[in-house]
Design an enzyme around this catalytic site. Structure first.
Site, PDB file in Angstrom:
ATOM      1  N   HIS A   7       0.833  -1.207   0.000  1.00 15.71           N
ATOM      2  CA  HIS A   7       0.000   0.000   0.000  1.00 15.71           C
ATOM      3  C   HIS A   7       0.869   1.260   0.000  1.00 15.71           C
ATOM      4  O   HIS A   7       0.672   2.161  -0.838  1.00 15.71           O
ATOM      5  CB  HIS A   7      -0.897  -0.021   1.251  1.00 15.71           C
ATOM      6  CG  HIS A   7      -1.699   1.225   1.464  1.00 15.71           C
ATOM      7  ND1 HIS A   7      -3.052   1.287   1.227  1.00 15.71           N
ATOM      8  CD2 HIS A   7      -1.342   2.468   1.916  1.00 15.71           C
ATOM      9  CE1 HIS A   7      -3.495   2.502   1.510  1.00 15.71           C
ATOM     10  NE2 HIS A   7      -2.472   3.241   1.939  1.00 15.71           N
ATOM     11  N   GLU A   8       1.814   1.317   0.922  1.00 17.07           N
ATOM     12  CA  GLU A   8       2.663   2.506   1.026  1.00 17.07           C
ATOM     13  C   GLU A   8       3.568   2.668  -0.187  1.00 17.07           C
ATOM     14  O   GLU A   8       3.944   3.787  -0.541  1.00 17.07           O
ATOM     15  CB  GLU A   8       3.499   2.450   2.310  1.00 17.07           C
ATOM     16  CG  GLU A   8       2.687   2.427   3.592  1.00 17.07           C
ATOM     17  CD  GLU A   8       1.727   3.598   3.718  1.00 17.07           C
ATOM     18  OE1 GLU A   8       2.028   4.682   3.150  1.00 17.07           O
ATOM     19  OE2 GLU A   8       0.675   3.441   4.360  1.00 17.07           O
ATOM     20  N   HIS A  44       1.858   4.890  -2.685  1.00 15.23           N
ATOM     21  CA  HIS A  44       2.033   6.313  -2.379  1.00 15.23           C
ATOM     22  C   HIS A  44       3.447   6.769  -2.719  1.00 15.23           C
ATOM     23  O   HIS A  44       3.651   7.831  -3.321  1.00 15.23           O
ATOM     24  CB  HIS A  44       1.777   6.571  -0.894  1.00 15.23           C
ATOM     25  CG  HIS A  44       0.348   6.389  -0.464  1.00 15.23           C
ATOM     26  ND1 HIS A  44      -0.706   6.929  -1.152  1.00 15.23           N
ATOM     27  CD2 HIS A  44      -0.193   5.738   0.607  1.00 15.23           C
ATOM     28  CE1 HIS A  44      -1.842   6.628  -0.533  1.00 15.23           C
ATOM     29  NE2 HIS A  44      -1.549   5.905   0.526  1.00 15.23           N
TER      30      HIS A  44
END
Length: 436
Positions: A27-28, A31
């Site tokens: 997920h990170e 980003h």
């Protein structure tokens, strides 16, 4: 509980924890990669919270793992624009204003010379939307990849049109008995000569290729019907007279609704259940149903709080569809590894559990509330709308939307989430959801 079961349970929890850490890191990474793509400086990329266990700096980013595997984050400089006066420091003793300016100051605390063009808020709204959406999107990609892989290779438990057993008499499914009485009518399947091992291939002359189709046809029929079966390699037509009976109500997905019954046509046999791989199209449809159920579950969360409280503190029964936190999910992962089922079944169940977690992370993070990713997306979209409207009406550019002004609301939302998380944690510890 035997030592082997304990060790398998611990192994299952460890495997789930690793899968969760990977999901967070994944997920990170969404980003991080998009932020760097658009030239935003990212001082930190961390998996977990609390004390740092390991870290390493590469370029201008510190990569690391923290002690508590309950989330993760990246730090981007300039998440919020400066205040109206162009300053970053707090300018009021008001607690609400202090929250706003504290958040604003934190987003600039690692500002270095030359970073003026590497601030998050200076990027166009569509770029900020991509950066914030990339994290949840990575979870969605992982969920879809895992789910489709399991569905198309291993498969799911599926009812077939093969007969596993024939009911001798007509007993309402709402009745709390399974044995026949003399007053019970002979079941249509028994009277027609249906046998265990028969495969139903046609109903009243129409070819049947799935249990769902056969079940719907039976429910819609009362009176005479021809049942074509394949028996010992040959097809044979049986003549049945279907009766009305109280049968389980189905939901929109074709699944029985516990405790709900309707009057419908009844043949009287049990379908054989097998684990069968799905086609790509069937897998996509099932994934869509899974996503729809996920949305419904999130919408229904507030209504489940009273029952969750009762399960945690009042000794109430924990419902099978009760909200489950990371601790509860880890316990389920441990139970999966301890089940007396083939290894491939355990792997499939663990992967499906991980797919469900990633789908939940996607849906939850898309809520348009700060401090979630969806809140930042909503702020960027609102800014784009304001600026576009100003151009149309030839008004001055309103400038960046100050998301920092919503921080008091974000703290309230975060407080609610923390309280809910603690409630789920207590319930998962004292009254966990168990595999049935």
């Amino acid at each position: 509980m035997s030592m082997t079961t304990i060790l398998l349970t611990i192994l299952g929890i460890a495997v789930f924890a690793f899968g969760l850490l990977f999901s967070i890191a994944w997920h990170e990474l969404g980003h991080l990669s998009t932020a760097k793509l658009f030239g935003i400086r990212v001082p930190q990329y961390m998996v977990g919270f609390g004390p740092t266990v390991w870290s390493r700096r590469k370029g201008d980013t510190e990569y690391g793992i923290k002690a508590i595997p309950a989330g993760g984050y990246i730090r981007m400089i300039g998440m919020f624009p400066p205040g109206a006066d162009g300053k970053l420091e707090a300018r009021s003793t008001s607690p609400w204003r202090g929250m706003i300016e504290d958040a604003r100051s934190a987003s600039f605390e690692e500002l270095q010379p030359g970073d003026e063009d590497r601030l998050f808020y200076t990027r166009k709204p569509w770029k900020r939307v991509i950066v914030m959406f990339a994290g949840p999107f990575m979870n969605l990609v992982l969920a879809v990849a895992i789910f489709l892989g399991v569905a198309m290779t291993f498969g799911f438990q599926t009812n077939t049109t093969e007969v596993a057993g024939v009911q001798k008499c007509v007993i309402p499914q709402s009745a709390e008995r399974t044995t026949c009485k003399k007053s019970d009518a002979v079941s249509p399947a028994q009277a027609a000569g249906l046998k265990k091992g028969d495969v139903i291939v046609a109903f009243d002359g129409d070819r049947i290729d799935s249990w769902d189709t056969l079940s719907d046809r039976i429910r819609d029929t009362t009176g005479p019907a021809d049942i074509t079966v394949r028996r010992d390699g040959q097809e044979k037509t049986l003549h049945a007279v279907l009766l009305e009976n109280a049968v389980a109500k189905k939901d929109s997905d074709g699944q029985p609704v516990p405790g709900k019954f309707v009057t419908a046509g009844y043949l009287g046999f049990a379908a054989k259940s097998e684990i069968l791989p799905l086609s790509f199209g069937e897998s996509v449809v099932r994934m869509g149903d899974m996503a729809e159920n996920g949305v419904r579950s999130i919408i229904a969360l507030p209504s489940k709080i009273p029952a969750l409280w009762d399960a945690a503190f009042g000794g109430g029964e924990r419902a099978a569809d009760s909200p489950v936190g990371m601790v509860g999910a880890a316990r389920i992962g441990g139970e999966v590894m301890a089940l007396d089922v083939p290894t491939e079944s355990q792997i499939a169940m663990m992967l499906n559990l991980l797919a469900g977690i990633n789908l939940s992370l996607f849906l939850f993070n898309m809520l348009p509330l700060l401090p979630l990713d969806g809140g930042h997306i909503a702020g960027a979209l609102w800014e784009a709308l304001r600026r576009h409207t100003a151009r149309i009406f030839k008004r001055p550019d309103p400038g960046p939307f100050d998301v920092a002004k919503l921080m008091p609301v974000a703290y309230v939302v975060a407080g609610v989430f923390i309280c809910f998380t603690l409630l789920v944690l207590v319930a998962d510890v004292v009254n966990p959801v168990k595999i049935t």
